[in-house]
Motif scaffolding. Structure first.
Motif, mmCIF file in Angstrom:
data_model
loop_
_atom_site.group_PDB
_atom_site.id
_atom_site.type_symbol
_atom_site.label_atom_id
_atom_site.label_comp_id
_atom_site.label_asym_id
_atom_site.label_seq_id
_atom_site.Cartn_x
_atom_site.Cartn_y
_atom_site.Cartn_z
ATOM 1 N N LYS A 174 39.218 42.611 55.110
ATOM 2 C CA LYS A 174 40.023 41.604 54.392
ATOM 3 C C LYS A 174 39.421 40.217 54.558
ATOM 4 O O LYS A 174 38.808 39.927 55.558
ATOM 5 C CB LYS A 174 41.470 41.617 54.913
ATOM 6 N N SER B 286 46.133 42.024 39.659
ATOM 7 C CA SER B 286 45.778 40.681 40.117
ATOM 8 C C SER B 286 46.211 39.648 39.087
ATOM 9 O O SER B 286 46.736 38.584 39.426
ATOM 10 C CB SER B 286 44.273 40.573 40.359
ATOM 11 N N ARG C 11 40.581 49.352 50.832
ATOM 12 C CA ARG C 11 39.783 48.853 51.954
ATOM 13 C C ARG C 11 39.741 49.868 53.096
ATOM 14 O O ARG C 11 38.719 50.051 53.761
ATOM 15 C CB ARG C 11 40.350 47.511 52.452
ATOM 16 N N ASP D 153 45.335 47.183 47.516
ATOM 17 C CA ASP D 153 44.156 46.541 48.115
ATOM 18 C C ASP D 153 43.884 47.134 49.503
ATOM 19 O O ASP D 153 42.744 47.478 49.834
ATOM 20 C CB ASP D 153 44.411 45.032 48.214
ATOM 21 N N THR E 208 37.276 40.530 43.683
ATOM 22 C CA THR E 208 35.936 40.880 44.167
ATOM 23 C C THR E 208 35.897 42.325 44.641
ATOM 24 O O THR E 208 34.939 43.058 44.378
ATOM 25 C CB THR E 208 35.527 39.937 45.318
ATOM 26 N N LEU E 209 36.964 42.737 45.320
ATOM 27 C CA LEU E 209 37.056 44.128 45.782
ATOM 28 C C LEU E 209 37.012 45.094 44.605
ATOM 29 O O LEU E 209 36.403 46.166 44.701
ATOM 30 C CB LEU E 209 38.348 44.325 46.578
ATOM 31 N N LYS F 187 39.900 37.486 46.367
ATOM 32 C CA LYS F 187 39.279 38.536 47.189
ATOM 33 C C LYS F 187 39.549 39.926 46.607
ATOM 34 O O LYS F 187 38.689 40.808 46.657
ATOM 35 C CB LYS F 187 39.804 38.444 48.631
ATOM 36 N N THR F 188 40.728 40.100 46.047
ATOM 37 C CA THR F 188 41.068 41.393 45.450
ATOM 38 C C THR F 188 40.232 41.658 44.201
ATOM 39 O O THR F 188 39.793 42.792 43.953
ATOM 40 C CB THR F 188 42.567 41.440 45.110
ATOM 41 N N LYS G 178 32.199 44.835 53.162
ATOM 42 C CA LYS G 178 32.885 44.444 51.913
ATOM 43 C C LYS G 178 34.334 44.911 51.872
ATOM 44 O O LYS G 178 35.109 44.455 51.033
ATOM 45 C CB LYS G 178 32.136 45.015 50.717
ATOM 46 N N ASP H 109 43.758 32.679 47.011
ATOM 47 C CA ASP H 109 42.666 33.224 47.831
ATOM 48 C C ASP H 109 42.734 34.746 47.866
ATOM 49 O O ASP H 109 41.713 35.435 47.756
ATOM 50 C CB ASP H 109 42.741 32.672 49.258
ATOM 51 N N PHE H 110 43.930 35.271 48.033
ATOM 52 C CA PHE H 110 44.100 36.730 48.103
ATOM 53 C C PHE H 110 43.676 37.388 46.793
ATOM 54 O O PHE H 110 42.974 38.403 46.787
ATOM 55 C CB PHE H 110 45.561 37.064 48.416
#
Length: 228
Positions: free
Chosen positions: A228, A67, A209, A205, A38-39, A35-36, A225, A31-32
């Motif tokens: 987290k 990643s 952010r 990350d 996508t970031l 999301k990373t 966006k 999951d992490f």
């Protein structure tokens, strides 16, 4: 690049993470990483704005390969973990029979060698200890002792197959115990490497952010966006 190629690029940096800085994952790694990744896309679109606020734009370019590195490290650790978990299951299934064999041999040996002072002392010494490692060692020592002094065992009609069986079981259980120990990952080099890779990616990350929330503090859509 493949995940392995990503890992080869980042290996030295990951291994260089100091032990006191290591942060074990606080969420599912898959999951992490998703999301990373996508970031990385969102931050690339906002590259100039983030850069203008003083952020090192290289952080954006590092997200995707790092990643991939974390995915590689996670896969290696999970492969090891599953193998250990399987070994634990097999140990639980096979250990009762191994202990039963050890106890049966001790029963026969204690009677067969009861009038042989030197040998019975060895049998009594073998009987000492109650750990899994003791049981494994007991089986091999009983096999060696029985093979060295077979006549008294023959006189009580001990099944001759039990001695080679004890050798085989001792070897099998030794391998299972070694594989099963540490299934929680304590001391695992693969788990430590995974944790270090997570730590490094988490830091990058988090930095991106943080800048994103700062830069887009007046733009709710953009700012969202970077949470987290």
């Amino acid at each position: 690049m493949s995940y392995l190629e990503d890992f080869e690029v980042w290996k030295d940096a990951i291994e260089g993470v100091l032990p006191g800085k290591v942060k074990p994952p606080n969420q599912p790694v898959d999951d992490f990483v998703a999301k990373t990744e996508t970031l990385a896309v969102d931050a690339a679109e906002d590259r100039e704005a983030l850069k203008s606020a003083g952020m090192d734009e290289n952080l954006i370019d590092e997200l995707t390969p790092l990643s991939g590195t974390l995915r590689y490290c996670q896969a290696k650790w999970m492969s090891e973990y599953r193998a250990r978990a399987e070994a634990q299951t097999q140990w639980k299934e096979q250990a009762p029979q191994a202990y039963a064999l050890r106890d049966e041999l001790l029963h026969h040996f204690s009677f067969a060698y009861r009038n042989h002072d030197d040998i019975i002392k060895k049998v009594r010494r073998i009987r000492e200890g109650a750990s899994h490692a003791d049981m494994i060692q007991d089986l091999i020592e009983l096999a060696v002792l029985g093979e060295k002094y077979p006549e008294p065992l023959t006189s009580v009609n001990l099944d001759p197959d039990l001695l080679p069986q004890a050798r085989t079981v001792s070897h099998t259980m030794s391998e299972l115990l070694a594989a099963a120990n540490g299934a929680n990952g304590e001391g695992s080099a693969n788990k430590l490497l995974r944790d270090k890779a997570f730590t490094l990616l988490f830091e990058k990350d988090s930095t991106i952010r943080e800048y994103g929330r700062y830069v887009f503090w007046k733009d709710e859509d953009k700012r969202s966006k970077y949470y987290k």
